[in-house]
Design an enzyme around this catalytic site. Structure first.
Site, PDB file in Angstrom:
ATOM      1  N   VAL A   9       0.873  -1.175   0.000  1.00 16.79           N
ATOM      2  CA  VAL A   9       0.000   0.000   0.000  1.00 16.79           C
ATOM      3  C   VAL A   9       0.907   1.221   0.000  1.00 16.79           C
ATOM      4  O   VAL A   9       2.048   1.151   0.453  1.00 16.79           O
ATOM      5  CB  VAL A   9      -0.979   0.024   1.198  1.00 16.79           C
ATOM      6  N   SER A  10       0.413   2.331  -0.508  1.00 21.42           N
ATOM      7  CA  SER A  10       1.270   3.499  -0.723  1.00 21.42           C
ATOM      8  C   SER A  10       1.667   4.232   0.539  1.00 21.42           C
ATOM      9  O   SER A  10       2.668   4.923   0.573  1.00 21.42           O
ATOM     10  CB  SER A  10       0.594   4.479  -1.678  1.00 21.42           C
ATOM     11  N   SER A  11       0.874   4.119   1.604  1.00 25.83           N
ATOM     12  CA  SER A  11       1.212   4.828   2.834  1.00 25.83           C
ATOM     13  C   SER A  11       0.713   4.055   4.046  1.00 25.83           C
ATOM     14  O   SER A  11      -0.127   3.166   3.928  1.00 25.83           O
ATOM     15  CB  SER A  11       0.618   6.239   2.823  1.00 25.83           C
TER      16      SER A  11
END
Length: 198
Positions: A9-11
């Site tokens: 996931v990106s963050s």
């Protein structure tokens, strides 16, 4: 053959439940599912590096979708070759059954898989560039409306000039001035320059 899963996931505040559920549906043990919570712009990620150390020829790696592997067209293509050709592992993209290197290992099957990979890598890369562009446009529009970014500027204390004069005459140390004004050293000197310019 050992089966692994890779989740990204990106963050840190994004939820990986959808990907985790897909991996548990394939009965991949949690200890063999590697999760990164960071951008897909490159492959400098701790969990991915740990996964690469474990992968052996004949192992199988599952990913939910190609953009979970990465978002850079060239990097996805490069990593795909490293995983399949150099490491000798198989990859299965859950959301795109055509991207399963265990299937159709003949010339036509390889051609179709390569073509699909190139298209999906391009889409992932293009989406990342669109996100960056939209973000920049949003920031520019906010600035045009007068929105300020970053920490709010610390107000100069009302008695700042008096403290400067005491400091300049040697009656107060710099540490004492900083403590009394609540300013950091860099901010103090910046305000001092501004005061002297006036």
């Amino acid at each position: 053959m050992t089966t692994y899963g890779y989740i990204r996931v990106s963050s840190a505040d994004q939820n990986e439940d959808r990907q985790t559920l897909a991996m548990s549906g394939l009965r991949i043990p949690k200890k063999r599912v590697f999760t990164d919570k960071q951008s897909g712009k490159d492959f400098d990620r701790p969990a991915y590096k740990a996964l690469m150390k474990r992968l052996r020829p004949g192992d199988l790696l599952y990913i939910k979708s190609i953009d979970r592997l990465g978002r850079s067209y060239d990097e996805i293509q490069s990593q795909w070759r490293i995983l399949t050709k150099e490491r000798g592992a198989d990859i299965a993209v859950i959301d795109m059954p055509l991207l399963d290197t265990r299937l159709n290992k003949d010339l036509m099957g390889t051609f179709i898989a390569d073509l699909v990979l190139q298209i999906l890598s391009f889409v992932a890369h293009n989406e990342r560039e669109s996100i960056i562009r939209r973000q920049a446009e949003g920031i520019e529009a906010a600035r045009a409306r007068g929105v300020r970014f970053g920490r709010p500027a610390k107000k100069t204390p009302a008695n700042f000039i008096a403290y400067i004069k005491l400091w300049e005459r040697g009656k107060l140390t710099l540490e004492a001035v900083l403590k009394r004004t609540g300013l950091k050293e860099a901010t103090f000197y910046r305000r001092l320059r501004e005061y002297r310019q006036k």
